[in-house]
Design a protein around this motif. Structure first.
Motif, PDB file in Angstrom:
ATOM      1  N   VAL B  78      29.512  73.141 -64.292  1.00  0.00           N
ATOM      2  CA  VAL B  78      28.654  72.051 -63.829  1.00  0.00           C
ATOM      3  C   VAL B  78      29.508  70.867 -63.368  1.00  0.00           C
ATOM      4  CG1 VAL B  78      26.975  70.316 -64.600  1.00  0.00           C
ATOM      5  CG2 VAL B  78      26.632  72.736 -65.165  1.00  0.00           C
ATOM      6  N   ALA B  79      30.566  70.564 -64.117  1.00  0.00           N
ATOM      7  CA  ALA B  79      31.458  69.466 -63.721  1.00  0.00           C
ATOM      8  C   ALA B  79      32.051  69.730 -62.343  1.00  0.00           C
ATOM      9  CB  ALA B  79      32.567  69.293 -64.759  1.00  0.00           C
ATOM     10  N   ALA B  80      32.447  70.968 -62.102  1.00  0.00           N
ATOM     11  CA  ALA B  80      33.022  71.318 -60.801  1.00  0.00           C
ATOM     12  C   ALA B  80      31.975  71.210 -59.693  1.00  0.00           C
ATOM     13  CB  ALA B  80      33.610  72.730 -60.852  1.00  0.00           C
ATOM     14  N   ALA B  81      30.771  71.708 -59.977  1.00  0.00           N
ATOM     15  CA  ALA B  81      29.709  71.689 -58.958  1.00  0.00           C
ATOM     16  C   ALA B  81      29.278  70.260 -58.640  1.00  0.00           C
ATOM     17  CB  ALA B  81      28.512  72.506 -59.448  1.00  0.00           C
ATOM     18  N   TRP B  82      29.335  69.373 -59.639  1.00  0.00           N
ATOM     19  CA  TRP B  82      28.892  67.993 -59.455  1.00  0.00           C
ATOM     20  C   TRP B  82      30.054  67.036 -59.200  1.00  0.00           C
ATOM     21  CZ3 TRP B  82      24.911  66.963 -64.035  1.00  0.00           C
ATOM     22  CH2 TRP B  82      23.807  67.818 -63.883  1.00  0.00           C
ATOM     23  N   ALA B  83      31.232  67.558 -58.955  1.00  0.00           N
ATOM     24  CA  ALA B  83      32.431  66.709 -58.917  1.00  0.00           C
ATOM     25  C   ALA B  83      32.243  65.468 -58.033  1.00  0.00           C
ATOM     26  CB  ALA B  83      33.643  67.510 -58.462  1.00  0.00           C
ATOM     27  N   GLY B  84      31.603  65.634 -56.882  1.00  0.00           N
ATOM     28  CA  GLY B  84      31.394  64.484 -55.989  1.00  0.00           C
ATOM     29  C   GLY B  84      30.531  63.418 -56.639  1.00  0.00           C
ATOM     30  N   ALA B  85      29.401  63.836 -57.186  1.00  0.00           N
ATOM     31  CA  ALA B  85      28.461  62.885 -57.795  1.00  0.00           C
ATOM     32  C   ALA B  85      29.044  62.238 -59.050  1.00  0.00           C
ATOM     33  CB  ALA B  85      27.154  63.601 -58.128  1.00  0.00           C
ATOM     34  N   LEU B  86      29.986  62.912 -59.699  1.00  0.00           N
ATOM     35  CA  LEU B  86      30.556  62.393 -60.959  1.00  0.00           C
ATOM     36  C   LEU B  86      31.719  61.423 -60.723  1.00  0.00           C
ATOM     37  CD1 LEU B  86      30.489  65.602 -63.220  1.00  0.00           C
ATOM     38  CD2 LEU B  86      28.888  63.664 -63.222  1.00  0.00           C
ATOM     39  N   GLU B  87      32.123  61.278 -59.465  1.00  0.00           N
ATOM     40  CA  GLU B  87      33.208  60.362 -59.100  1.00  0.00           C
ATOM     41  C   GLU B  87      32.957  58.972 -59.694  1.00  0.00           C
ATOM     42  OE1 GLU B  87      35.464  61.594 -56.440  1.00  0.00           O
ATOM     43  OE2 GLU B  87      36.788  59.855 -56.787  1.00  0.00           O
ATOM     44  N   GLY B  88      33.861  58.516 -60.543  1.00  0.00           N
ATOM     45  CA  GLY B  88      33.740  57.183 -61.133  1.00  0.00           C
ATOM     46  C   GLY B  88      32.797  57.088 -62.318  1.00  0.00           C
ATOM     47  N   LYS B  89      32.073  58.157 -62.605  1.00  0.00           N
ATOM     48  CA  LYS B  89      31.097  58.148 -63.708  1.00  0.00           C
ATOM     49  C   LYS B  89      31.764  58.385 -65.063  1.00  0.00           C
ATOM     50  CE  LYS B  89      27.261  57.787 -61.375  1.00  0.00           C
ATOM     51  NZ  LYS B  89      26.547  56.498 -61.459  1.00  0.00           N
ATOM     52  N   VAL B  90      31.157  57.828 -66.096  1.00  0.00           N
ATOM     53  CA  VAL B  90      31.547  58.149 -67.464  1.00  0.00           C
ATOM     54  C   VAL B  90      30.890  59.479 -67.820  1.00  0.00           C
ATOM     55  CG1 VAL B  90      31.442  57.447 -69.873  1.00  0.00           C
ATOM     56  CG2 VAL B  90      31.719  55.709 -68.075  1.00  0.00           C
ATOM     57  N   VAL B  91      31.710  60.486 -68.078  1.00  0.00           N
ATOM     58  CA  VAL B  91      31.214  61.836 -68.359  1.00  0.00           C
ATOM     59  C   VAL B  91      31.657  62.245 -69.766  1.00  0.00           C
ATOM     60  CG1 VAL B  91      31.365  64.276 -67.681  1.00  0.00           C
ATOM     61  CG2 VAL B  91      31.252  62.481 -65.925  1.00  0.00           C
ATOM     62  N   VAL B  92      30.709  62.617 -70.595  1.00  0.00           N
ATOM     63  CA  VAL B  92      31.014  62.988 -71.972  1.00  0.00           C
ATOM     64  C   VAL B  92      31.003  64.505 -72.125  1.00  0.00           C
ATOM     65  CG1 VAL B  92      30.283  62.814 -74.381  1.00  0.00           C
ATOM     66  CG2 VAL B  92      30.025  60.838 -72.846  1.00  0.00           C
ATOM     67  N   ASP B  93      32.120  65.030 -72.604  1.00  0.00           N
ATOM     68  CA  ASP B  93      32.202  66.461 -72.932  1.00  0.00           C
ATOM     69  C   ASP B  93      32.054  66.609 -74.434  1.00  0.00           C
ATOM     70  OD1 ASP B  93      32.903  69.202 -73.226  1.00  0.00           O
ATOM     71  OD2 ASP B  93      34.973  68.606 -73.585  1.00  0.00           O
ATOM     72  N   ALA B 114      39.088  72.113 -73.843  1.00  0.00           N
ATOM     73  CA  ALA B 114      37.943  72.162 -72.923  1.00  0.00           C
ATOM     74  C   ALA B 114      37.828  70.834 -72.178  1.00  0.00           C
ATOM     75  CB  ALA B 114      36.664  72.450 -73.706  1.00  0.00           C
ATOM     76  N   ALA B 115      38.027  69.736 -72.899  1.00  0.00           N
ATOM     77  CA  ALA B 115      37.873  68.410 -72.273  1.00  0.00           C
ATOM     78  C   ALA B 115      38.845  68.222 -71.110  1.00  0.00           C
ATOM     79  CB  ALA B 115      38.094  67.318 -73.316  1.00  0.00           C
ATOM     80  N   GLU B 116      40.083  68.650 -71.315  1.00  0.00           N
ATOM     81  CA  GLU B 116      41.069  68.498 -70.243  1.00  0.00           C
ATOM     82  C   GLU B 116      40.739  69.404 -69.055  1.00  0.00           C
ATOM     83  OE1 GLU B 116      45.300  67.650 -72.262  1.00  0.00           O
ATOM     84  OE2 GLU B 116      44.051  69.076 -73.392  1.00  0.00           O
ATOM     85  N   GLN B 117      40.197  70.578 -69.337  1.00  0.00           N
ATOM     86  CA  GLN B 117      39.808  71.487 -68.251  1.00  0.00           C
ATOM     87  C   GLN B 117      38.627  70.913 -67.466  1.00  0.00           C
ATOM     88  OE1 GLN B 117      39.600  75.654 -68.982  1.00  0.00           O
ATOM     89  NE2 GLN B 117      41.383  75.692 -70.312  1.00  0.00           N
ATOM     90  N   ILE B 118      37.713  70.279 -68.189  1.00  0.00           N
ATOM     91  CA  ILE B 118      36.567  69.663 -67.515  1.00  0.00           C
ATOM     92  C   ILE B 118      37.036  68.485 -66.665  1.00  0.00           C
ATOM     93  CG2 ILE B 118      34.533  68.227 -68.021  1.00  0.00           C
ATOM     94  CD1 ILE B 118      33.862  70.391 -70.202  1.00  0.00           C
ATOM     95  N   ALA B 119      37.972  67.711 -67.191  1.00  0.00           N
ATOM     96  CA  ALA B 119      38.519  66.593 -66.414  1.00  0.00           C
ATOM     97  C   ALA B 119      39.206  67.097 -65.146  1.00  0.00           C
ATOM     98  CB  ALA B 119      39.496  65.785 -67.271  1.00  0.00           C
ATOM     99  N   ALA B 120      39.877  68.239 -65.268  1.00  0.00           N
ATOM    100  CA  ALA B 120      40.552  68.804 -64.099  1.00  0.00           C
ATOM    101  C   ALA B 120      39.548  69.320 -63.066  1.00  0.00           C
ATOM    102  CB  ALA B 120      41.494  69.929 -64.532  1.00  0.00           C
TER     103      ALA B 120
END
Lengths: 213, 213
Positions: B78-93, B114-120
């Motif tokens: 989901v993070a990858a699919a939403w990467a554009g919309a998540l730009e600059g957003k606070v995202v909690v894993d 997992a958190a670092e992979q989601i950040a990537a």
């Protein structure tokens, strides 16, 4: 039981203090004999009637439990040097292999642990990980925030874990069996995080990790 | 703040419940819209006057905090699919990448998380690890053993961590900033140990990891 602690620093003092509180016989070894003598005198003074004495390394043979209260890798070196005497013994590793130069990682490779390396250095020893998350300070009373300290216990020898858990219980602490020795990886990792966060969280090396039920 | 939770399972319910307790606006997304509708209705019924609604994924754009309340690796996808919309957003894993087939390790390589992979996967997102050690059960009241739940917070963006810590505090829980995002390795590892020990310790998925001061 007869408990021999190798090392005469803060953790040896804390675990020694708890061992005496549990009514056990305590033997203290340090390669600098005077340090063991000093700690034995100090602990003996604090607990009247306690059976506590400094010993030479030959005393390991007569011990029920040997606690390596030494930093890593010194504990591994002692385990290797004593491998013969430790054959069949319950050996407790309390260490946290923190890289103190960076405070950002452990010095053991990810996916291993100090406990597993110590077990490999003394293949006949029945190695149990315990007391790695308890700071020396709270071990004086055995409590933190009014609760008995949680002592996480990991090991591959069920009988050895039971012996260590009995020692922990008799000392007024709460043993938590968290599985095989390889769980030391997670125990060492989390205690590293706990140590590295002391300043940021406004703690003073007197906090404790607990599983609240 | 406006908090959007992706996922409609037990953890989404628990964190959603706490978010409403903190007086925030809650938006719920699930790829099966009916599940989000159902959770929104249920949470709205329990908290009168609460601002809670199910949304489509476009709602992410208007959120202050996006919580990925999804198992790993679904959260990474989901993070990858939403990467554009998540730009600059606070995202909690919140995830724990436990290998549930063996319950003996994580599915991420030792030395990562997992958190670092989601950040990537979403390089513009301000990823914060939080809520990975809190089971869904205790999140209903926000307490365990009469104490506010400890919520460990790790991340590389200090302002993002402060936002998440404010959310946590307002929800009646205790935020503990444990450092950079790579500390998620230790958080995920210890929660894996906590999960794997539930049966052995006679717990019932209602326990909490705490740092007692």
């Amino acid at each position: 039981m007869i408990v021999t602690i190798a090392g005469a620093g803060h953790m040896a003092r804390g675990i020694g203090n708890r061992t005496l509180a549990g009514g056990h016989t305590l033997r203290l070894y340090d390669r600098t004999r005077a340090k063991a003598d000093e700690l034995a005198a100090s602990l003996g003074q604090a607990a009247s009637g306690a059976d506590v004495a400094a010993v030479d390394e030959g005393a390991v043979a007569g011990s029920d439990v040997v606690v390596l209260a030494l930093p890593f890798p010194a504990g591994r070196e002692v385990a290797a040097a004593w491998a013969g005497a430790l054959e069949g013994k319950v050996v407790v590793d309390i260490s946290n292999p923190v890289d103190f130069s960076t405070f950002d990682s452990l010095v053991v490779e990810p996916g291993t642990s100090a406990a597993e390396q110590i077990a490999a250095a003394a293949p006949g020893a029945r190695v149990v990980k315990a007391f790695n998350t308890t700071f020396a300070g709270p071990l004086v009373t055995g409590e933190v925030a009014g609760r008995p300290l949680d002592v996480f216990v990991a090991g591959d020898d069920e009988a050895a874990k039971r012996t260590v858990s009995e020692l922990v219980s008799s000392a007024g602490l709460r043993p938590l069996d968290v599985g095989p020795l390889r769980r030391a990886r997670e125990l060492e990792g989390f205690q590293f995080l706990h140590m590295a966060s002391q300043e940021r969280l406004g703690l003073n090396w007197s906090s404790g990790i607990a599983i609240l039920p």
